[in-house]
Design a protein around this motif. Structure first.
Motif, short mmCIF file in Angstrom:
data_model
loop_
_atom_site.label_atom_id
_atom_site.label_comp_id
_atom_site.label_asym_id
_atom_site.label_seq_id
_atom_site.Cartn_x
_atom_site.Cartn_y
_atom_site.Cartn_z
N PHE A 72 0.92 -1.26 -0.02
CA PHE A 72 0.01 -0.10 -0.22
C PHE A 72 0.70 1.00 -0.09
N LEU A 73 1.95 1.29 0.84
CA LEU A 73 2.63 2.43 0.79
C LEU A 73 3.43 2.64 -0.28
N ARG A 74 4.05 1.68 -0.86
CA ARG A 74 4.60 1.56 -2.20
C ARG A 74 3.76 2.08 -3.27
N ASP A 75 2.56 1.63 -3.32
CA ASP A 75 1.33 2.07 -4.50
C ASP A 75 1.26 3.79 -4.31
N THR A 76 1.02 3.89 -3.23
CA THR A 76 0.45 5.15 -2.83
C THR A 76 1.41 6.30 -3.18
N THR A 77 2.37 6.08 -2.54
CA THR A 77 3.37 6.95 -2.96
C THR A 77 4.02 7.16 -4.37
N ALA A 78 3.70 6.17 -5.08
CA ALA A 78 3.90 6.04 -6.57
C ALA A 78 2.66 6.89 -7.22
N ASN A 79 1.63 6.53 -6.85
CA ASN A 79 0.61 7.36 -6.88
C ASN A 79 0.72 8.80 -6.98
N HIS A 124 9.97 1.01 1.60
CA HIS A 124 8.69 0.82 1.16
C HIS A 124 8.14 1.97 0.43
N LEU A 125 8.75 3.03 0.26
CA LEU A 125 8.36 4.19 -0.52
C LEU A 125 9.07 4.33 -2.13
N ALA A 126 8.22 4.91 -2.73
CA ALA A 126 8.62 5.08 -4.21
C ALA A 126 9.89 6.17 -4.12
N SER A 127 10.60 6.00 -5.08
CA SER A 127 11.88 6.99 -4.87
C SER A 127 11.41 8.27 -5.26
N GLY A 128 11.91 9.40 -4.34
CA GLY A 128 11.32 10.65 -4.98
C GLY A 128 10.56 10.96 -3.66
N THR A 129 10.34 10.28 -2.87
CA THR A 129 9.25 10.82 -1.73
C THR A 129 10.13 11.16 -0.45
#
Length: 247
Positions: free
Chosen positions: A47-54, A82-87
Motif C-alpha cells: 500500500f505504501l509503495r503504490d500510494t507514494t508511486a501514485n 517501502h516508498l517510491a523513490s522521490g518521496t
C-alpha cells in the motif's frame, strides 16, 4: 531526522501519506483474519509503495511534492524501503504542540500538515495509507483546487464515514479538534469544524479505504482506479481471501 528542503516548493502542493513501518502483528491488524499477520504486513508495505508511486504519478500533471508522514521518530530506515523513490519525509508522531482539543491521531495529522507547509509549500494534504487504488486524477484535482487563489480546504470522503484526504493552505488546528477518530463521524465532524471557522470546503469524489475483510474483498475484485501494481502482486500471492459481495 529533519526533512530536506524541497526545491521550488513555494508553488507546489505537498501530499503526504500517513505512513507507519510495516510490521507483522502491528500492521493492518483489522485484516487478520482473513490474512495472517505476516501477510498483512506485506500488504501494508505494498500500500505504501503504490500510494507514494501514485502521488508521484499525479506530480506529472500538477505541481505536487510527495511525502511520507511517518512515526515514530527514528523509524525512517523502516519506512523508506517501502516508498517510491522521490518521496520526502516529514515527522508526524503527534509530539508537536497542539491545542488541548486536538487529540490522538488528530495531533499526527496536524503535525504532518504543519511540517509540510513549513517546507514552503503553498498547500498540504494528508492522505490515507489504506487507499492503494485511489484514482490519480483525484490527487491532481486536490492540488489544483488548493493552488487556486483564495483560502479553502479539500476533503475526500470515504464511504465508511472517514476521509481519505484532507488538504489545507494553512495548518487549521480547528479542523482536527474534538474528532472521534476511527469512527463513521470523522468526515461529518470535519465538515462541521470547517463551517464553524467559515472555511470553504471543496469535496472530491468519494472512494473506499481497505481496513476490514469486506473492503479487502472489494479490493480483490475491483479493477477501477489506480493500477496499484505492488498491491496486486501481493494479492495474487494470497489465498483464502473472502469473496466480494454481489453488486
Amino acid at each position: 531526522m529533519a526533512p530536506e528542503p524541497v526545491s521550488g516548493s513555494s508553488a507546489t502542493c505537498a501530499i503526504g501519506v500517513m505512513a507507519k513501518a510495516p510490521r507483522s502483528g502491528r500492521s493492518k491488524t483489522r485484516l487478520c483474519p482473513p490474512l495472517t499477520p505476516d501477510d498483512a504486513a506485506l500488504l501494508s508495505a505494498a500500500f505504501l509503495r503504490d500510494t507514494t508511486a501514485n502521488i508521484l504519478e499525479a506530480a506529472r500533471s500538477a505541481p505536487i511534492a510527495a511525502y511520507a508522514a511517518y512515526a515514530p521518530q527514528g523509524a525512517e530506515t523502516l519506512v523508506v524501503p517501502h516508498l517510491a523513490s522521490g518521496t520526502h519525509l516529514v515527522l508526524a508522531d503527534g509530539t508537536s504542540p497542539a491545542p488541548a482539543t486536538v487529540e490522538g491521531f488528530g495531533r499526527c495529522l496536524l503535525q504532518a500538515v504543519a511540517g509540510m507547509l513549513a517546507q514552503g509549500h503553498a498547500a498540504a494534504c494528508v492522505l490515507s495509507s489504506d487507499i492503494p487504488t485511489l484514482p490519480t486524477r483525484l490527487l491532481v484535482e486536490a492540488a489544483r483546487i488548493l493552488l487556486a487563489p483564495g483560502d479553502r480546504a479539500v476533503l475526500g470522503a470515504c464511504d465508511d464515514g472517514g476521509y481519505y484526504i484532507l488538504g489545507l493552505k494553512q495548518a487549521q488546528a480547528h479542523l482536527f479538534a474534538d474528532i472521534a477518530w476511527s469512527t463513521d463521524t470523522v468526515a461529518a465532524a470535519t465538515r462541521a469544524r470547517a463551517r464553524e471557522i467559515g472555511l470553504a470546503l471543496v469535496e472530491l469524489e468519494p472512494w473506499y479505504d481497505v481496513d476490514d475483510a469486506a473492503s479487502l474483498a472489494r479490493l480483490s475484485a475491483d479493477r477501477t482506479g489506480y493500477a496499484a501494481p505492488a498491491t496486486r502482486a501481493v494479492l495474487a500471492r494470497l489465498t483464502g481471501l473472502p469473496e466480494a459481495a454481489p453488486a
